[in-house]
Write a protein that holds these residues in place. Structure first.
Motif, mmCIF file in Angstrom:
data_model
loop_
_atom_site.group_PDB
_atom_site.id
_atom_site.type_symbol
_atom_site.label_atom_id
_atom_site.label_comp_id
_atom_site.label_asym_id
_atom_site.label_seq_id
_atom_site.Cartn_x
_atom_site.Cartn_y
_atom_site.Cartn_z
ATOM 1 N N ARG A 25 161.530 91.964 -52.176
ATOM 2 C CA ARG A 25 162.674 92.369 -50.761
ATOM 3 C C ARG A 25 161.859 93.331 -49.760
ATOM 4 N N ASP A 26 162.415 93.497 -48.298
ATOM 5 C CA ASP A 26 161.873 94.114 -47.463
ATOM 6 C C ASP A 26 163.271 95.056 -46.932
ATOM 7 N N SER A 27 163.296 95.856 -47.535
ATOM 8 C CA SER A 27 164.724 96.596 -47.075
ATOM 9 C C SER A 27 164.657 97.342 -45.938
ATOM 10 N N ARG A 28 163.201 97.500 -45.422
ATOM 11 C CA ARG A 28 163.933 97.867 -43.680
ATOM 12 C C ARG A 28 164.515 99.576 -44.027
ATOM 13 N N LEU A 29 164.612 100.140 -44.506
ATOM 14 C CA LEU A 29 165.214 101.436 -44.908
ATOM 15 C C LEU A 29 164.771 102.153 -44.142
ATOM 16 N N LYS A 30 163.338 102.271 -43.889
ATOM 17 C CA LYS A 30 162.376 103.099 -43.815
ATOM 18 C C LYS A 30 162.088 103.133 -42.357
ATOM 19 N N TRP A 67 173.822 102.514 -40.408
ATOM 20 C CA TRP A 67 172.858 101.431 -40.810
ATOM 21 C C TRP A 67 173.648 99.869 -41.614
ATOM 22 N N THR A 68 174.413 100.742 -41.378
ATOM 23 C CA THR A 68 175.702 98.571 -42.289
ATOM 24 C C THR A 68 175.760 98.071 -40.444
ATOM 25 N N ARG A 69 175.307 98.831 -39.161
ATOM 26 C CA ARG A 69 175.831 97.921 -38.617
ATOM 27 C C ARG A 69 174.538 97.796 -37.725
ATOM 28 N N SER A 70 173.348 98.181 -38.296
ATOM 29 C CA SER A 70 172.330 97.977 -37.190
ATOM 30 C C SER A 70 171.479 96.556 -37.828
ATOM 31 N N GLU A 71 170.650 96.509 -37.092
ATOM 32 C CA GLU A 71 169.692 95.033 -37.011
ATOM 33 C C GLU A 71 169.483 95.363 -38.032
ATOM 34 N N ALA A 72 168.290 95.799 -38.643
ATOM 35 C CA ALA A 72 167.482 96.088 -39.315
ATOM 36 C C ALA A 72 168.395 95.940 -40.759
ATOM 37 N N PHE A 73 169.464 95.915 -41.005
ATOM 38 C CA PHE A 73 170.979 95.830 -42.234
ATOM 39 C C PHE A 73 170.398 94.171 -42.214
ATOM 40 N N SER A 78 169.320 89.296 -44.537
ATOM 41 C CA SER A 78 169.184 88.363 -44.647
ATOM 42 C C SER A 78 168.631 86.607 -45.691
ATOM 43 N N GLY A 79 169.166 85.792 -45.064
ATOM 44 C CA GLY A 79 168.331 85.328 -46.841
ATOM 45 C C GLY A 79 168.525 85.189 -47.993
#
Length: 103
Positions: A25-30, A67-73, A78-79
């Motif tokens: 999974r690509d978490s995008r957290l960074k 984070w929970t409202r972000s595009e990264a989240f 997704s998927g």
């Protein structure tokens, strides 16, 4: 410090599958301001399931909520398809704010 943790009861024998989902999974957290660390933890196996926890540390509550409202989240989640037979029940979210910290 602000810590969020999701607890998962993974059906015994499905641990490798569960771990692969997370490892691929690509978490995008960074990409997220205020993100500190992430850990996926495996616990004991008992009563037909293995306990896992996803453990995420944030600078503060505002960073987590952003984070929970972000595009990264949205992209990171997704998927993600629910696999009911993989889990014994829904994940349980636990949230903690730091009271004391020793470094």
């Amino acid at each position: 410090m602000y810590l969020t943790m999701n607890r998962f009861e993974v059906t015994e024998g499905r641990e490798k599958e569960f771990e692969e989902i997370w490892l691929s999974r690509d978490s995008r957290l960074k990409e997220v301001e205020g993100f500190v660390a992430f850990h996926l933890l495996r616990g004991e196996t008992a009563d037909g399931y293995t306990l896992y926890a996803s453990h995420t540390t944030w600078r503060d509550r505002a960073a987590f909520e952003e984070w929970t409202r972000s595009e990264a989240f949205r992209k990171a989640h997704s998927g993600v398809r629910p696999q009911q037979d993989l889990y014994r029940g829904p994940p349980v979210l636990e949230i903690f704010e730091s009271v004391q910290s020793l470094d």
